[in-house]
Design an enzyme around this catalytic site. Structure first.
Site, short mmCIF file in Angstrom:
data_model
loop_
_atom_site.label_atom_id
_atom_site.label_comp_id
_atom_site.label_asym_id
_atom_site.label_seq_id
_atom_site.Cartn_x
_atom_site.Cartn_y
_atom_site.Cartn_z
N TYR A 1 -37.35 14.44 57.25
CA TYR A 1 -38.44 14.89 56.39
C TYR A 1 -38.91 16.25 56.84
O TYR A 1 -39.10 16.50 58.03
CB TYR A 1 -39.62 13.89 56.47
CG TYR A 1 -40.84 14.35 55.72
CD1 TYR A 1 -41.08 13.92 54.43
CD2 TYR A 1 -41.74 15.25 56.30
CE1 TYR A 1 -42.19 14.36 53.72
CE2 TYR A 1 -42.86 15.70 55.59
CZ TYR A 1 -43.07 15.25 54.31
OH TYR A 1 -44.16 15.68 53.60
N GLU B 1 -41.85 20.59 49.93
CA GLU B 1 -41.49 19.33 50.59
C GLU B 1 -40.03 18.99 50.32
O GLU B 1 -39.57 19.06 49.18
CB GLU B 1 -42.39 18.19 50.09
CG GLU B 1 -42.19 16.89 50.86
CD GLU B 1 -43.11 15.78 50.35
OE1 GLU B 1 -43.03 15.44 49.15
OE2 GLU B 1 -43.89 15.25 51.16
#
Ligand code: GDP
Ligand code: MN
Length: 388
Positions: free
Chosen positions: A109, A199
């Site tokens: 992530y 993101e």
């Protein structure tokens, strides 16, 4: 302003962040050719909606043959998709991205946001990719690594090493190079495009040790759009709440919420305080609406119309401090809007400030029934009586 995944990936590609090859389709018959252009099997078929959580909601499918590609596109396109973030009715899928499937070895992530407490751009990195980061942060905060960036210095290579060697299991040297490059490029694009969010979840390390952004999310700071004009065309109004869209047209600050007390207030601070008061009274606000200090009669009318269009609204609280906006102007605006639509819900009004007597007089002499509160405490009491 949120961007779609395919738009964010376009930007990634231009910024030197590796993405899988892909093609956007807006009609099922376009999907037949695509399987010949894009490498596969497998192919990934991905619904393009602003809401996240598509994977779990069935909005991301893997296809193993060209026929399956077409079938998957058909299953998604022009149909509602329900995810954790869309609400029970879901959102209509207008566009589908077809991509070459990536062989995943590790899912990481990576994101960048502006951290409020330090007021610095912040890189967030975790080995728990592919999952909801909020959940990871709640259950195992030690897996969420952060680097704050001093804007006058910029992103430093040692910061990438801090993050990468913070993983329980360091990646191969080749993957480390890939990660360092992605991090530096994320910072660069975050700053140059005035992003509020970048993101990548998951950021994938493939079996061949390549680092690839399998998902992409970008939000642009709307206050910076005046200097990001080329990004304006990436806006997709179909993804927005129709009432919020209307408010945008009239330049009202309006955010739709889940409660049933509509609120019309001038000034963001007073609007926040009013929402608190509604909650303290045991009810929930249906919206945030700041008509602004210098609101005209027209804007008041529009704001009121928007609140009335929201079918969940069971009562409306108008809380105005007349400074630049005079109370008589407000009263006339409310009446004008009320005339256009039949009002079925109680109206609670709390006015204070310039021309307040005139404003109250206008409301009193109208055919509409207003509950006029002397102060905020009384207004709250009246609100709670309407819903409890
Ligand atoms: P989101 O659920 O809306 O965040 O959509 P994502 O693009 O993140 O996709 C959801 C999940 O599908 C990812 O976490 C991956 O596990 C999986 N996925 C997406 N693309 C690929 C791919 O190319 N290959 C494989 N094996 N899995 C993928
Ligand atoms: Mn994702």
């Amino acid at each position: 302003m949120k961007l779609h995944e395919f738009q964010a990936k376009d930007i990634f590609k231009k910024s030197g962040i590796p993405i899988p090859n892909g093609q956007l389709v807006t009609a099922v018959d376009q999907a037949t050719n695509v399987a010949q252009i894009i490498n596969g099997p497998p192919w990934m078929i991905k619904a393009q909606v602003h809401a996240g959580g598509r994977g779990k909601g069935g909005g991301v499918k893997m296809a193993h043959s060209p026929d399956e590609v077409v079938a998957s596109v058909e299953a998604l396109l022009h149909k509602p998709l329900v995810t954790k973030q869309t609400g029970p009715d879901g959102v209509i899928v207008n566009q589908v991205l077809i991509e070459e499937g990536v062989e995943i070895d590790r899912e990481l992530y990576l994101s960048m946001v502006v951290d409020r407490s330090t007021a610095m751009p912040t890189m967030i990195f975790s080995q728990a990719g592919g999952m909801e980061i909020e959940e990871v942060a709640a259950k195992s905060p030690e897996l969420v690594l952060k680097e704050y960036i001093e804007p006058s210095v910029g992103w430093m290579p040692y910061q990438a090493r801090n993050l990468i060697y913070g993983l329980d299991l360091p990646p191969s040297p080749e993957a480390i190079k890939g990660l360092e490059s992605v991090m530096a490029n994320v910072y660069k694009l975050f700053m140059s495009l005035d992003c509020s969010l970048v993101e990548i979840n998951p950021l994938v390390i493939t079996k061949e040790m390549k680092v690839i952004a399998v998902d992409a999310k970008i939000s642009i700071d709307e206050n910076a759009l005046f200097r990001q004009k080329e990004l304006l065309e990436l806006d997709d109004p179909r993804e927005k709440d129709p009432l919020e869209l209307m408010a945008e047209e009239y330049r009202l600050s309006y955010i739709r919420l889940d409660g049933n007390i509509g609120a019309m207030v001038n000034g963001a601070g007073l609007a926040m305080a009013t929402m608190d008061v509604i909650k303290l009274a045991g009810a929930e606000p249906a919206n945030f609406l700041d008509v602004g200090g210098g609101a005209s009669e027209e804007m008041i009318t529009r704001g009121f119309e928007i609140i009335l269009k929201d079918k969940r609204v069971k009562a409306i609280l108008i809380n105005i401090f007349g400074g630049i906006l005079r109370c008589d102007v407000l009263a006339r605006g409310v009446l004008a809007a009320a005339k256009k639509s039949s009002i079925q819900v109680p109206l609670i009004v709390r006015l204070e400030g310039t021309n307040v007597e005139e404003g109250r007089e206008i409301l009193k002499n109208s055919e509409l029934e207003f509950l006029v509160a002397r102060d905020l405490a009384e207004a709250a009491e009246l609100v709670s009586k309407q819903v409890l």
